[in-house]
Structures are given as structure tokens and as C-alpha cells.
Design a protein around this motif. Structure first.
Motif, mmCIF file in Angstrom:
data_model
loop_
_atom_site.group_PDB
_atom_site.id
_atom_site.type_symbol
_atom_site.label_atom_id
_atom_site.label_comp_id
_atom_site.label_asym_id
_atom_site.label_seq_id
_atom_site.Cartn_x
_atom_site.Cartn_y
_atom_site.Cartn_z
ATOM 1 N N LEU A 69 0.836 -1.197 0.000
ATOM 2 C CA LEU A 69 0.000 0.000 0.000
ATOM 3 C C LEU A 69 0.871 1.248 0.000
ATOM 4 N N ARG A 70 0.382 2.276 -0.640
ATOM 5 C CA ARG A 70 1.073 3.555 -0.672
ATOM 6 C C ARG A 70 0.635 4.436 0.500
ATOM 7 N N ASN A 71 1.443 5.436 0.799
ATOM 8 C CA ASN A 71 1.059 6.519 1.721
ATOM 9 C C ASN A 71 0.776 6.043 3.136
ATOM 10 N N ILE A 72 1.540 5.079 3.635
ATOM 11 C CA ILE A 72 1.318 4.621 4.998
ATOM 12 C C ILE A 72 2.493 5.027 5.886
ATOM 13 N N VAL A 73 2.252 4.975 7.180
ATOM 14 C CA VAL A 73 3.281 5.207 8.187
ATOM 15 C C VAL A 73 3.688 3.853 8.759
ATOM 16 N N VAL A 74 4.972 3.590 8.803
ATOM 17 C CA VAL A 74 5.496 2.367 9.397
ATOM 18 C C VAL A 74 6.255 2.745 10.658
ATOM 19 N N ARG A 75 5.828 2.203 11.800
ATOM 20 C CA ARG A 75 6.480 2.516 13.075
ATOM 21 C C ARG A 75 7.052 1.238 13.681
ATOM 22 N N GLY A 76 8.351 1.212 13.867
ATOM 23 C CA GLY A 76 8.977 0.062 14.483
ATOM 24 C C GLY A 76 10.246 0.458 15.194
ATOM 25 N N ASN A 77 10.787 -0.477 15.986
ATOM 26 C CA ASN A 77 12.084 -0.219 16.586
ATOM 27 C C ASN A 77 13.181 -0.528 15.567
ATOM 28 N N ALA A 78 14.420 -0.290 15.936
ATOM 29 C CA ALA A 78 15.511 -0.425 14.977
ATOM 30 C C ALA A 78 15.632 -1.848 14.436
ATOM 31 N N THR A 79 15.408 -2.838 15.293
ATOM 32 C CA THR A 79 15.505 -4.238 14.858
ATOM 33 C C THR A 79 14.417 -4.566 13.853
ATOM 34 N N GLU A 80 13.206 -4.134 14.135
ATOM 35 C CA GLU A 80 12.085 -4.402 13.222
ATOM 36 C C GLU A 80 12.276 -3.709 11.882
ATOM 37 N N MET A 81 12.718 -2.473 11.927
ATOM 38 C CA MET A 81 12.908 -1.736 10.678
ATOM 39 C C MET A 81 14.050 -2.336 9.855
ATOM 40 N N ALA A 82 15.095 -2.812 10.527
ATOM 41 C CA ALA A 82 16.197 -3.454 9.810
ATOM 42 C C ALA A 82 15.751 -4.746 9.141
ATOM 43 N N ALA A 83 14.845 -5.484 9.814
ATOM 44 C CA ALA A 83 14.342 -6.738 9.245
ATOM 45 C C ALA A 83 13.524 -6.495 7.983
ATOM 46 N N LEU A 84 12.986 -5.287 7.835
ATOM 47 C CA LEU A 84 12.173 -4.942 6.669
ATOM 48 C C LEU A 84 12.928 -4.087 5.656
ATOM 49 N N GLU A 85 14.228 -3.957 5.836
ATOM 50 C CA GLU A 85 14.971 -3.004 5.013
ATOM 51 C C GLU A 85 14.815 -3.279 3.524
ATOM 52 N N ASP A 86 14.842 -4.553 3.124
ATOM 53 C CA ASP A 86 14.766 -4.835 1.699
ATOM 54 C C ASP A 86 13.430 -4.441 1.111
#
Length: 253
Positions: free
Chosen positions: A123-140
Motif C-alpha cells: 500500500l502507498r502513503n502509509i506510516v510504518v512505526r517500528g524499533n531499529a531491529t524491526e525496521m532493519a528486518a524490513l529493510e529490503d
């Protein structure tokens, strides 16, 4: 994922203006959130001036989201029913242009969570909120979706907000906020409430996290440990005003 953007200035007046609109408009946030965080999320939204709804049934989430000001999807305790409900919420968010905040709790720990996150991030135009570990897991997947106008909120000792419409750092908060279950998850709901009244999601996230972090600082001064802190945090959030913001943000003279 870093967009290497120049950070915007955030002052008390900008934060207070967003909070005032939440109080005046009382947006409802439809929360598909984890069972551990439901109670504290609802209480924080009420203290913030918003209205919580916690519908989870697959046959009603779309109707509940249709009239909401914003949507929160938190996969902390995802189950078979919530997995089926998520696509219905995504459809409403897309078709009705509803602000949507996605909290990929523990996404690094299971293939199911990775799969759900990838579906949400279509989906476009969303906010993703996570801690550093979670955001790193989704980096790709975040890199692949960088043209989707995402706003990325990485929370920690210093919260980092990056989006197409601005970048902010928020350095408020207290370590006790990590010692009470659901406090972090509730942050996503507050961001959603702010997004319901503020068209710039980066500013909305920064305002919500600033108010929440300052409330955490105040609550820590009034409490004796995690139990009393949880109660004091609700009280402190409900009492945030522009004068308090100015004092805590170093603008009082």
C-alpha cells in the motif's frame, strides 16, 4: 532505510497545534492491535483526545474502518482471524484514502509476520512505526517500496521520522516507557490519531511522539516504578498543554 534528509525544526507551537486539532475533532482510530496492548492503547487514545475502536471480527472491520479517521494495524499477537481482517482494512485505507499506521511487532521473528508485513507494504502513503531491529528486518522491502510515499518512524532513545514531506528527530521519553507492556504499541495509535487531523504524516508522527515522550518524562517524576508509571502516563498525556511543551522543549525563556 535512510532518506538522508535535512531535518525540519519542530517547536512547541507546531506540536500544540496538532494536539489541539485532535482534541477538537476527536478522530476515531480503528485499531487492529495486539491483545496485550488493547487496554493501554484505548486509554492512551482517550487521554490524547481521540476515540478508540477495537473491532477485530473479519466481518465488521471494514465497516468500522470506513467511518474512522485513521487505521492502526499492529501484528503483535497476529492470529488466523486478524490475518484475514488485515486485507479488508488495507482495502478501506486505499479506497477511502484513510491514514494507516503499521506496527510490524517482532517482524524479525517469524515468516508469517514477514509475509503480512510485505502485503501491508504494497500500500502507498502509509506510516510504518517500528524499533531499529524491526525496521532493519524490513529493510529490503522498504527499499523496494520507497516510491510508495512511506513515512518511516524508527523509535528508540531518539525517535527518527523520515518521509517525503519532512524529517524529524524526537529525543523525549523515559526508560520506564520500555518497562510497561503496550506503551510502545500505543505510540502507533497516537500517531494514527495525529495523522487523522494533520495531512503531513511526518509532522503528525513527530507531534504525537513529542507529546508522548514528554508525558513519559513527567510520569517518571511522579511515579515509583513501572506500575505507578503506567497510571501516571495516562494522566500526564491528558494534561499536556502548550506551556508544558514549551518548558520541556526548552522554549520557556
Amino acid at each position: 532505510m535512510s532518506m538522508t534528509m535535512t531535518e525540519d525544526h519542530l517547536d512547541a507551537a507546531r506540536v500544540a497545534a496538532v494536539l489541539a486539532r485532535v482534541t477538537a475533532q476527536r478522530p476515531r482510530v480503528q485499531c487492529l492491535t495486539n491483545t496485550v496492548a488493547q487496554n493501554i492503547t484505548a486509554n492512551m487514545l482517550l487521554a490524547f483526545g481521540a476515540i478508540p475502536s477495537m473491532a477485530i471480527h473479519v466481518d465488521e472491520v471494514a465497516a468500522m474502518a470506513d467511518g474512522a479517521g485513521a487505521i492502526l494495524i499492529n501484528i503483535g499477537t497476529i492470529n488466523a482471524e486478524s490475518e484475514l481482517a488485515i486485507p479488508k482494512l488495507l482495502e478501506v485505507a486505499r479506497d477511502k484514502a484513510k491514514p494507516l499506521v503499521f506496527d510490524p511487532v517482532f517482524v524479525e521473528l517469524s515468516p508469517l509476520r514477514q509475509h503480512v508485513a510485505r502485503e501491508v507494504l504494497r500500500l502507498r502513503n502509509i506510516v510504518v512505526r517500528g524499533n531499529a531491529t524491526e525496521m532493519a528486518a524490513l529493510e529490503d522491502v522498504l527499499q523496494a517500496a520507497r516510491e510508495h510515499n512511506l513515512t518511516l518512524v524508527t523509535t528508540g532513545k531518539i525517535d527518527r521520522i523520515e518521509g517525503a514531506r519532512g524529517a524529524f528527530s524526537v529525543a523525549h521519553g523515559h526508560p520506564l516507557m520500555t518497562k510497561v507492556t503496550g506503551v510502545g504499541c500505543a505510540a502507533g495509535a497516537l500517531i494514527a490519531a495525529a495523522c487523522a487531523v494533520e495531512s503531513n504524516p511526518a509532522l503528525a508522527a513527530a507531534a504525537a511522539l513529542t507529546a508522548y515522550g514528554i508525558a513519559g518524562e513527567i510520569a517518571a517524576e511522579r511515579s515509583n516504578g513501572p506500575g505507578s508509571f503506567a497510571v501516571a502516563l495516562i494522566d500526564a498525556l491528558a494534561g499536556i498543554d502548550e506551556a508544558t511543551l514549551r518548558a520541556r522543549m526548552g522554549e520557556d525563556g
